[in-house]
Design a protein around this motif. Structure first.
Motif, short mmCIF file in Angstrom:
data_model
loop_
_atom_site.label_atom_id
_atom_site.label_comp_id
_atom_site.label_asym_id
_atom_site.label_seq_id
_atom_site.Cartn_x
_atom_site.Cartn_y
_atom_site.Cartn_z
N TYR A 370 -4.07 -34.04 -30.53
CA TYR A 370 -3.18 -33.75 -29.39
C TYR A 370 -2.61 -32.20 -31.11
O TYR A 370 -2.51 -30.93 -31.17
CB TYR A 370 -1.81 -34.12 -28.92
CG TYR A 370 -1.34 -33.34 -28.36
CD1 TYR A 370 -1.57 -31.58 -27.36
CD2 TYR A 370 -0.03 -33.79 -28.65
CE1 TYR A 370 -0.70 -30.68 -27.38
CE2 TYR A 370 1.29 -32.58 -28.38
CZ TYR A 370 0.72 -31.51 -27.46
OH TYR A 370 2.08 -31.14 -27.20
N GLN A 371 -1.88 -33.18 -31.90
CA GLN A 371 -1.63 -32.75 -32.83
C GLN A 371 -2.67 -31.79 -33.84
O GLN A 371 -2.02 -30.41 -34.18
CB GLN A 371 -0.22 -33.51 -33.57
CG GLN A 371 0.45 -32.31 -34.32
CD GLN A 371 1.34 -33.50 -35.74
OE1 GLN A 371 2.43 -34.27 -34.96
NE2 GLN A 371 1.60 -33.51 -36.73
N LEU A 372 -3.20 -32.18 -34.16
CA LEU A 372 -4.41 -32.00 -34.99
C LEU A 372 -5.04 -30.69 -34.10
O LEU A 372 -5.59 -29.62 -35.60
CB LEU A 372 -5.57 -32.36 -35.20
CG LEU A 372 -4.99 -33.75 -35.93
CD1 LEU A 372 -6.58 -34.59 -36.13
CD2 LEU A 372 -5.47 -33.47 -37.47
N GLU A 373 -5.23 -30.05 -32.97
CA GLU A 373 -5.76 -29.05 -32.45
C GLU A 373 -4.42 -28.74 -32.33
O GLU A 373 -4.30 -26.98 -32.39
CB GLU A 373 -6.70 -29.29 -30.88
CG GLU A 373 -7.56 -30.39 -31.37
CD GLU A 373 -8.34 -30.55 -29.86
OE1 GLU A 373 -9.60 -31.54 -29.98
OE2 GLU A 373 -7.75 -30.34 -28.32
N GLY A 434 -10.44 -31.85 -34.91
CA GLY A 434 -9.86 -32.41 -33.85
C GLY A 434 -11.44 -32.81 -32.84
O GLY A 434 -11.67 -33.58 -33.71
N PHE A 435 -11.53 -33.18 -31.50
CA PHE A 435 -12.52 -33.51 -30.83
C PHE A 435 -13.41 -32.67 -30.39
O PHE A 435 -13.34 -32.21 -29.70
CB PHE A 435 -11.66 -34.80 -29.48
CG PHE A 435 -13.03 -35.62 -28.37
CD1 PHE A 435 -13.62 -35.96 -29.34
CD2 PHE A 435 -13.10 -34.76 -27.18
CE1 PHE A 435 -14.47 -36.53 -28.52
CE2 PHE A 435 -14.25 -35.06 -26.73
CZ PHE A 435 -14.41 -36.69 -26.96
N PHE A 436 -14.50 -32.11 -31.51
CA PHE A 436 -15.77 -31.28 -31.20
C PHE A 436 -16.42 -31.50 -31.67
O PHE A 436 -16.26 -32.02 -32.93
CB PHE A 436 -15.03 -30.39 -30.94
CG PHE A 436 -14.15 -29.67 -31.64
CD1 PHE A 436 -15.03 -29.10 -32.91
CD2 PHE A 436 -13.13 -29.79 -32.60
CE1 PHE A 436 -13.84 -27.57 -34.24
CE2 PHE A 436 -11.94 -29.62 -32.86
CZ PHE A 436 -12.57 -28.40 -33.87
N GLY A 449 -14.83 -26.29 -30.97
CA GLY A 449 -13.88 -26.53 -31.16
C GLY A 449 -12.65 -25.15 -30.42
O GLY A 449 -11.40 -25.07 -30.98
N GLN A 450 -13.21 -23.85 -30.00
CA GLN A 450 -13.18 -22.74 -29.77
C GLN A 450 -13.33 -21.89 -28.02
O GLN A 450 -13.92 -23.04 -27.28
CB GLN A 450 -13.73 -21.59 -30.05
CG GLN A 450 -13.05 -20.01 -30.10
CD GLN A 450 -13.85 -18.75 -30.78
OE1 GLN A 450 -14.70 -19.25 -31.69
NE2 GLN A 450 -13.82 -17.63 -30.64
N LEU A 451 -12.37 -21.71 -27.25
CA LEU A 451 -12.07 -21.33 -26.26
C LEU A 451 -13.29 -21.10 -25.36
O LEU A 451 -13.36 -20.12 -25.75
CB LEU A 451 -11.30 -21.20 -25.64
CG LEU A 451 -11.06 -20.93 -23.86
CD1 LEU A 451 -10.63 -22.59 -23.55
CD2 LEU A 451 -9.44 -20.20 -23.76
#
Length: 567
Positions: A370-373, A434-436, A449-451
């Motif tokens: 969470y904080q990483l992202e 993060g998680f990707f 990692g991108q929307l």
């Protein structure tokens, strides 16, 4: 206002227990009423806390929303909501109720020291399925979200409740097993009564003066700026011009922001020698309004306040089972209208992770992302706001002339003009840790990692729908209809959606399920740029990974990413 939702049967434990309250001055054991037990406690009923509670409730998480005030804030604070936030409101099933309260697709016009227009920001594209800039009234948004919580019997709302402290230590009653399941013991004050609550996770979304941030002992990095601004919120405007006017005039920098239901906000920069109590006098601020638009000078006043802006980020957003979100985690200068929107991004990022951990689908390691992202992106938006502030509040005539002339000349170049007009200077919603999948090949238009964009899709019945409406609430994969069958990771419980290309058509009646056509070719451009046959999306619509044809290594790498996060 609707009453708070009634508690569900599972909420209250029958036994009375003793808890040592560690974070308040009196270190004594108190005999307390029956204990409230929930999965997640959200402290703060502002936009961030309310949206987070909705997203958790939608996933069936037993949540409690706690607010120190007796009711949600009834005054306008934030006035701009962006496309990412509208997308999140749709995820929470609240956009339909909010849409009539929003003025969609408005821009900003910048005026020079000569009162001439020198730049515009009027974004036309809708990458994420909604207009990039929209006007709203925060009090209407929070009231709508608050009232809608009554639809969830597994959500408890506690107003007029103030957190006193919390501890992870064991209960003093050795026979109790409550902390094995609900390890955070929270002491709070409701009226004159001190009560106890047990939860698995606690989220502090309690604003700039966050009690939760103080209790976990993290500090704010950055600074509070001495520069003050006066805000005057009015109602009854007759001028129908929809865009914001920003007066970059060193004599008195000012902003005029039209809003829904004939509302209007004026903001004026104050100088060091001006006292707050003096400029709040009616004849003073109304004379400034009259200089900008005489017809606005006599409008009815709803609110006036003097504020100093902040550019600060909490050093730590998580301590054990406690998180910070919204203004408790970061404070953004107002010049870009991103303060509340950054909090909405926090809620969207954290909600699905908490839900998956609470339900046992994911390990607690997922929450460490969470904080990483979120922290780097929140800081990038703060930096953008500070740069916009340089243009909006020139300190000298020379500075105004130089900055405004250079910006006007730059806009003579079509690509530069498009860069400003369509708000492309805004940092993209993208993570770097993060998680990707960090190792996807190809130069994807939208990297892991991108929307992901939200293009229109066509169903076999010729209905045109927004992409998010077919994705569901969990992980989803978009794959070409003719791609080879893949043994997708079972841990993610993926919803597989078959996509036809823009120039293809449906062939069989059986294709009326999760089959859709890429109406404008946007998905094809994204997948082709990544050289991929499929893309896996997280529940918050960020790209987790691409899958490549005839390349099993991409699935092997995905399994490696999942290891440690999902079982």
């Amino acid at each position: 206002m609707l009453p708070a939702p009634a508690p569900a049967d599972w909420v209250f434990e029958s036994q009375r227990i003793f808890i040592s309250v560690m974070s308040i001055e009196r270190q004594e054991k108190v005999d307390l009423p029956p204990v409230l037990c929930v999965d997640v406690l959200v402290v703060g009923a502002g936009p961030t806390g309310l949206l987070l509670t909705h997203l958790l409730a939608k996933q069936g998480v037993r949540a409690c929303l706690m607010e120190q005030l007796p009711q949600v804030v009834g005054e306008a604070r934030a006035v701009s909501i962006d496309d990412e936030s509208l997308r999140s409101m749709a995820d929470a099933l609240q956009l339909e109720a909010l849409a009539p309260l929003i003025t969609h697709a408005y821009g900003v016009h910048y005026y020079s020291w000569l009162q001439t227009l020198f730049a515009k920001v009027e974004p036309r594209v809708q990458d994420y399925g909604h207009p990039k800039r929209n006007a709203f009234r925060q009090q209407q948004l929070v009231q709508t979200l608050f009232d809608a919580l009554s639809a969830y019997p597994h959500v408890q709302v506690l107003m007029s409740s103030r957190v006193l402290g919390f501890t992870h230590e064991q209960l003093l009653d050795p026979s109790s097993q409550d902390l094995d399941v609900h390890p955070v013991a929270v002491s709070f004050e409701q009226g004159e009564q001190v009560r106890q609550l047990l939860c698995k996770w606690l989220v502090g979304a309690d604003g700039a003066r966050s009690t939760i941030r103080e209790l976990i002992g993290t500090r704010f990095d950055g600074q509070t700026h001495a520069q003050r601004w006066l805000i005057a919120d009015l109602v009854g405007r007759k001028d129908a011009f929809r865009h914001t006017r920003t007066y970059c005039d060193p004599k008195r920098p000012a902003i005029r922001l039209p809003g829904p239901q004939s509302t209007l906000r004026y903001e004026f920069m104050l100088f060091d020698h001006e006292k707050s109590e003096e400029v709040l006098q009616e004849q003073v601020y109304r004379s400034w309004i009259k200089e900008r638009n005489e017809a606005d000078a006599n409008l009815a006043l709803m609110r006036k306040v003097v504020y100093s802006f902040h550019a600060r980020v909490a050093q730590e957003w998580q301590k054990g089972r406690v998180f910070l979100a919204g203004d408790a985690a970061h404070l953004t200068p107002p010049f870009a209208g991103q303060g509340m929107n950054s909090g909405v991004r926090d809620a969207s990022n954290l909600a699905w992770k908490l839900a998956d951990v609470v339900k046992g689908r994911a390990s607690t390691a997922l929450l460490g992302t969470y904080q990483l992202e979120r922290k780097p992106h929140a800081w990038a938006l703060i930096q953008m706001a500070l740069k916009i502030g340089v243009v909006m509040q020139p300190r000298s005539m020379l500075g105004a002339i130089v900055v405004q002339t250079l910006l006007k000349m730059a806009c003579w170049v079509p690509r530069v003009k498009d860069y400003f007009l369509n708000l492309k200077f805004k940092p993209k919603p993208r993570f770097f840790e993060g998680f990707f999948d960090l190792e996807s090949k190809g130069r994807a238009l939208i990297a892991p990692g991108q929307l992901m964009v939200q293009p229109p899709l066509e169903s076999a019945r010729s209905d045109i729908v927004k992409m998010d409406s077919v994705l569901g609430s969990g992980f989803a994969v978009l794959t070409w209809w003719d791609a080879k069958e893949v043994d997708w990771p079972q841990a993610l419980d993926l919803k597989v959606i078959k996509i036809l290309r823009q120039d293809e058509d449906f062939l069989h009646p059986s294709e009326q399920g999760d089959w859709y056509r890429d109406v404008d070719g946007h998905l094809q451009r994204v997948l082709d740029s990544a050289q991929a046959c499929a893309v896996i999306l997280r529940p918050d619509h960020y790209v987790l990974s691409y899958v490549y044809p005839d390349d099993d290594r991409s699935l092997s790498r995905l399994q490696a990413i999942l290891f440690g996060y999902y079982t």
